[in-house]
Design an enzyme around this catalytic site. Structure first.
Site, PDB file in Angstrom:
ATOM      1  CG  HIS A   1      -1.828  -6.875  -9.848  1.00  0.00           C
ATOM      2  ND1 HIS A   1      -2.512  -7.490  -8.627  1.00  0.00           N
ATOM      3  CD2 HIS A   1      -1.123  -5.745  -9.451  1.00  0.00           C
ATOM      4  CE1 HIS A   1      -2.210  -6.679  -7.511  1.00  0.00           C
ATOM      5  NE2 HIS A   1      -1.391  -5.587  -8.047  1.00  0.00           N
TER       6      HIS A   1
ATOM      7  CG  ASP B   1      -7.538  -0.868  -6.102  1.00  0.00           C
ATOM      8  OD1 ASP B   1      -7.709  -0.651  -7.455  1.00  0.00           O
ATOM      9  OD2 ASP B   1      -6.483  -1.156  -5.673  1.00  0.00           O
TER      10      ASP B   1
ATOM     11  CE  LYS C   1      -5.386  -3.127  -8.594  1.00  0.00           C
ATOM     12  NZ  LYS C   1      -5.455  -3.173  -7.025  1.00  0.00           N
TER      13      LYS C   1
ATOM     14  CE1 TYR D   1      -2.785  -5.727  -4.098  1.00  0.00           C
ATOM     15  CE2 TYR D   1      -4.699  -4.627  -3.572  1.00  0.00           C
ATOM     16  CZ  TYR D   1      -3.407  -4.606  -4.261  1.00  0.00           C
ATOM     17  OH  TYR D   1      -3.048  -3.770  -5.213  1.00  0.00           O
TER      18      TYR D   1
HETATM   19  P1  NDP Z   1      -0.455   4.404   0.679  1.00  0.00           P
HETATM   20  O1  NDP Z   1       0.530   5.337  -0.149  1.00  0.00           O
HETATM   21  O2  NDP Z   1      -1.928   4.829   0.652  1.00  0.00           O
HETATM   22  O3  NDP Z   1       0.272   4.258   2.108  1.00  0.00           O
HETATM   23  C1  NDP Z   1      -0.354   3.523   3.100  1.00  0.00           C
HETATM   24  C2  NDP Z   1       0.364   3.694   4.396  1.00  0.00           C
HETATM   25  O4  NDP Z   1       0.864   5.193   4.671  1.00  0.00           O
HETATM   26  C3  NDP Z   1      -0.039   2.956   5.625  1.00  0.00           C
HETATM   27  O5  NDP Z   1       0.900   2.310   6.258  1.00  0.00           O
HETATM   28  C4  NDP Z   1      -0.502   4.226   6.448  1.00  0.00           C
HETATM   29  O6  NDP Z   1      -0.472   3.755   7.922  1.00  0.00           O
HETATM   30  C5  NDP Z   1       0.377   5.162   6.140  1.00  0.00           C
HETATM   31  N1  NDP Z   1      -0.198   6.473   6.475  1.00  0.00           N
HETATM   32  C6  NDP Z   1      -1.144   7.290   5.574  1.00  0.00           C
HETATM   33  N2  NDP Z   1      -1.331   8.471   6.172  1.00  0.00           N
HETATM   34  C7  NDP Z   1      -0.347   8.592   6.997  1.00  0.00           C
HETATM   35  C8  NDP Z   1      -0.341   9.848   7.945  1.00  0.00           C
HETATM   36  N3  NDP Z   1      -1.015  10.871   7.706  1.00  0.00           N
HETATM   37  N4  NDP Z   1       0.536   9.547   9.034  1.00  0.00           N
HETATM   38  C9  NDP Z   1       1.458   8.194   8.882  1.00  0.00           C
HETATM   39  N5  NDP Z   1       1.105   7.199   8.265  1.00  0.00           N
HETATM   40  C10 NDP Z   1       0.480   7.312   7.264  1.00  0.00           C
HETATM   41  O7  NDP Z   1      -0.066   3.076   0.216  1.00  0.00           O
HETATM   42  P2  NDP Z   1      -0.382   1.714  -0.750  1.00  0.00           P
HETATM   43  O8  NDP Z   1       1.048   1.536  -1.210  1.00  0.00           O
HETATM   44  O9  NDP Z   1      -0.975   0.829  -0.080  1.00  0.00           O
HETATM   45  O10 NDP Z   1      -1.284   2.281  -1.818  1.00  0.00           O
HETATM   46  C11 NDP Z   1      -2.450   2.237  -1.560  1.00  0.00           C
HETATM   47  C12 NDP Z   1      -3.440   1.226  -2.501  1.00  0.00           C
HETATM   48  O11 NDP Z   1      -3.024   1.218  -3.860  1.00  0.00           O
HETATM   49  C13 NDP Z   1      -3.242  -0.099  -1.874  1.00  0.00           C
HETATM   50  O12 NDP Z   1      -3.970  -0.358  -0.852  1.00  0.00           O
HETATM   51  C14 NDP Z   1      -3.693  -1.162  -3.247  1.00  0.00           C
HETATM   52  O13 NDP Z   1      -5.037  -1.120  -3.194  1.00  0.00           O
HETATM   53  C15 NDP Z   1      -3.032   0.040  -4.437  1.00  0.00           C
HETATM   54  N6  NDP Z   1      -2.034  -0.601  -4.841  1.00  0.00           N
HETATM   55  C16 NDP Z   1      -1.912  -1.160  -6.064  1.00  0.00           C
HETATM   56  C17 NDP Z   1      -0.640  -1.655  -6.686  1.00  0.00           C
HETATM   57  C18 NDP Z   1      -0.676  -2.086  -7.915  1.00  0.00           C
HETATM   58  O14 NDP Z   1       0.605  -2.804  -8.376  1.00  0.00           O
HETATM   59  N7  NDP Z   1      -1.659  -1.868  -8.874  1.00  0.00           N
HETATM   60  C19 NDP Z   1       0.776  -1.369  -5.996  1.00  0.00           C
HETATM   61  C20 NDP Z   1       0.503  -0.954  -4.401  1.00  0.00           C
HETATM   62  C21 NDP Z   1      -0.863  -0.281  -4.038  1.00  0.00           C
HETATM   63  P3  NDP Z   1      -1.874   3.544   8.716  1.00  0.00           P
HETATM   64  O15 NDP Z   1      -2.494   2.356   8.256  1.00  0.00           O
HETATM   65  O16 NDP Z   1      -1.528   3.788   9.975  1.00  0.00           O
HETATM   66  O17 NDP Z   1      -2.960   4.644   8.381  1.00  0.00           O
END
Ligand code: NDP
Length: 326
Positions: free
Chosen positions: A115, A50, A84, A55
Site C-alpha cells: 500500500h 479495488d 493491499k 479500508y
Molecule cells: P475519487 O477521486 O474517485 O472521488 C470520490 C469522491 O468524489 C466521492 O466523494 C464522490 O461523491 C465524489 N464525486 C465523484 N463524482 C462526482 C461528481 N460528478 N459530482 C460531485 N461529487 C462527485 O476518490 P478516491 O480518493 O476515493 O479514489 C478512488 C479509489 O482509489 C478509492 O476508493 C480506493 O479504492 C483507491 N485509492 C487508493 C489509494 C492508495 O493509497 N493506493 C489512496 C486513495 C484512493 P459521491 O460518493 O457522492 O459520488
C-alpha cells in the site's frame, strides 16, 4: 478503443490481464454501503474491484460477491480483485492477505499491492494501523526516508505469488522513482505489475509515469476526480469536454487515463453515478494534451497522508517533483 470503459482490458507484464476500469471501495460514510456499490457496479459491467485491508470494507465486499456468485450474475474467474497490505503489516504481509481473503470470502486475489513503501509499528495483526507516540507522532519501525524494511515486505509478497495459490500477481502503490530504484536491485523474481498512485489532470507527474511505463509497470490512477468534493469535475476544460461529447465529467476524467493506457479507480456512494459512468468518450490527442497541461505548471495533490507525502516531500517524490508541494 471500445465505446465502453468496462470493455477495455490491459495486459500486465506477467502475461495476465486487468480490466481498465476498477471500482474504488474506500467508504466515506457507512462501510456497509459498499455492498450495494459493488453489486451495482458488477451488474453494470465492472469486472475489477479495488480494495484494501485498511479500508475496512472487505467484509461487505465479501457479502456482495457471495450474492453475485450465488445468483449466477458473475463467476469468480470473471472478476479481478485487488487488495493491499498496509504498512503496519509490513512484517507479516501473508497474515494481512489471509485476513483479506477471509473477509472477501475468496481463495485467491488477483493482485496484492504494497500500500505504501514505509514500515509502521503495528503488532502481528497490523494494529494499530496508524501507531502514534504520546506526542501524536507516527511510530515507524525504521526511518521512513532511508529505511529498507519496505523491501522485506515486497520480497515476502514475492514469496506469496511464487509459493502459494493465494495471489496471482503483486504490485506496488505510492512508489516514487527513488523508492523504486531502492527496491529494484532486491527484486528476486517478480517485478511489480502495477504502481497505483494519485493521478488526475491536476497532478500529471509525467516523469514518474514515463519511468514506470518504461519499466513495463502499469499505472493505476486513484482519486481520478481528486477525492472528496471532486474538484476535478469542476475544472472548466473537463466540463467543456463533457458537453462536447455528451457524457458526464466523470467519464472525461476516466477517459483521460484509459485512453493513455492507465487503469482508473473511481469511487462513489451514489449508485446512479456508479452505473452511469461507464462510457468511454474518444478524446483526441490534442484534448488529452490540453488536460495534461492543467496541472503541468501548478500540480495539486489531494491525498497527503502523513505516512506518505506528509513526512518529507523531497526524498519521497524526488527533487524534480518537489514543486508539487510548493
Ligand atoms: P475519487 O477521486 O474517485 O472521488 C470520490 C469522491 O468524489 C466521492 O466523494 C464522490 O461523491 C465524489 N464525486 C465523484 N463524482 C462526482 C461528481 N460528478 N459530482 C460531485 N461529487 C462527485 O476518490 P478516491 O480518493 O476515493 O479514489 C478512488 C479509489 O482509489 C478509492 O476508493 C480506493 O479504492 C483507491 N485509492 C487508493 C489509494 C492508495 O493509497 N493506493 C489512496 C486513495 C484512493 P459521491 O460518493 O457522492 O459520488
Amino acid at each position: 478503443m471500445p465505446s465502453l470503459a468496462t470493455d477495455v482490458v490491459f495486459k500486465l507484464n506477467n502475461g495476465k490481464t486487468i480490466p481498465a476500469l476498477g471500482l474504488g471501495t474506500v467508504s466515506a460514510t457507512d462501510p456497509r454501503d459498499v455492498k450495494d456499490q459493488v453489486i451495482t457496479a458488477v451488474k453494470a459491467g465492472y469486472r475489477h474491484i479495488d480494495t484494501a485491508w485498511y479500508y475496512g470494507t472487505e467484509k461487505y465486499i465479501g457479502e456482495a460477491l457471495k450474492e453475485l456468485f450465488d445468483e449466477g450474475i458473475v463467476k469468480r474467474e470473471e472478476l479481478f480483485i485487488t487488495t493491499k497490505v498496509w504498512p503496519s503489516f509490513w512484517h507479516s504481509p501473508e497474515k494481512s492477505v489471509d485476513q483479506s481473503l477471509q473477509d472477501l470470502g475468496l481463495d485467491y486475489v488477483d493482485l496484492v499491492l504494497q500500500h505504501w513503501p514505509v514500515a509502521l509499528h503495528g503488532d502481528e495483526n497490523g494494529q494499530p494501523p496508524a501507531p502514534k507516540d504520546k506526542d501524536g507522532n507516527l511510530i515507524y519501525d525504521d526511518d521512513p526516508a532511508t529505511g529498507t524494511k519496505f523491501i522485506e515486505t515486497y520480497n515476502k509478497l514475492e514469496d506469496l505469488v511464487e509459493h502459494t495459490t493465494k495471489v496471482k500477481s503483486i504490485g506496488i502503490s505510492n512508489y516514487s522513482i527513488p523508492k523504486y530504484r531502492t527496491l529494484l536491485p532486491h527484486i528476486k523474481k517478480h517485478k511489480p505489475v502495477v504502481n497505483q498512485i494519485e493521478y488526475h489532470p491536476q497532478l500529471p507527474q509525467q516523469e514518474l509515469v514515463e519511468y514506470f511505463q518504461n519499466q513495463g509497470i502499469l499505472i493505476a490512477a486513484y482519486s481520478p476526480v481528486g477525492s472528496d468534493g471532486a474538484p476535478v469535475v469542476k475544472l472548466p476544460l473537463i466540463q467543456k469536454l463533457a458537453e462536447k461529447y455528451g457524457v458526464s465529467t466523470n467519464e472525461i476524467a476516466d477517459a483521460y487515463h484509459i485512453l493513455q493506457g492507465r487503469i482508473v479507480l473511481p469511487r462513489s456512494s451514489n449508485l446512479q453515478r456508479i452505473k452511469s459512468i461507464i462510457g468511454l468518450p474518444q478524446l483526441t490527442k490534442e484534448e488529452l494534451d490540453e488536460l495534461y497541461q492543467i496541472g503541468a505548471q501548478n500540480p495539486k495533490r489531494y491525498i497527503t497522508d502523513e505516512w506518505g507525502y506528509g513526512i518529507g516531500f523531497k526524498w519521497w517524490t524526488g527533487d524534480t517533483l518537489s514543486k508539487v508541494f510548493d
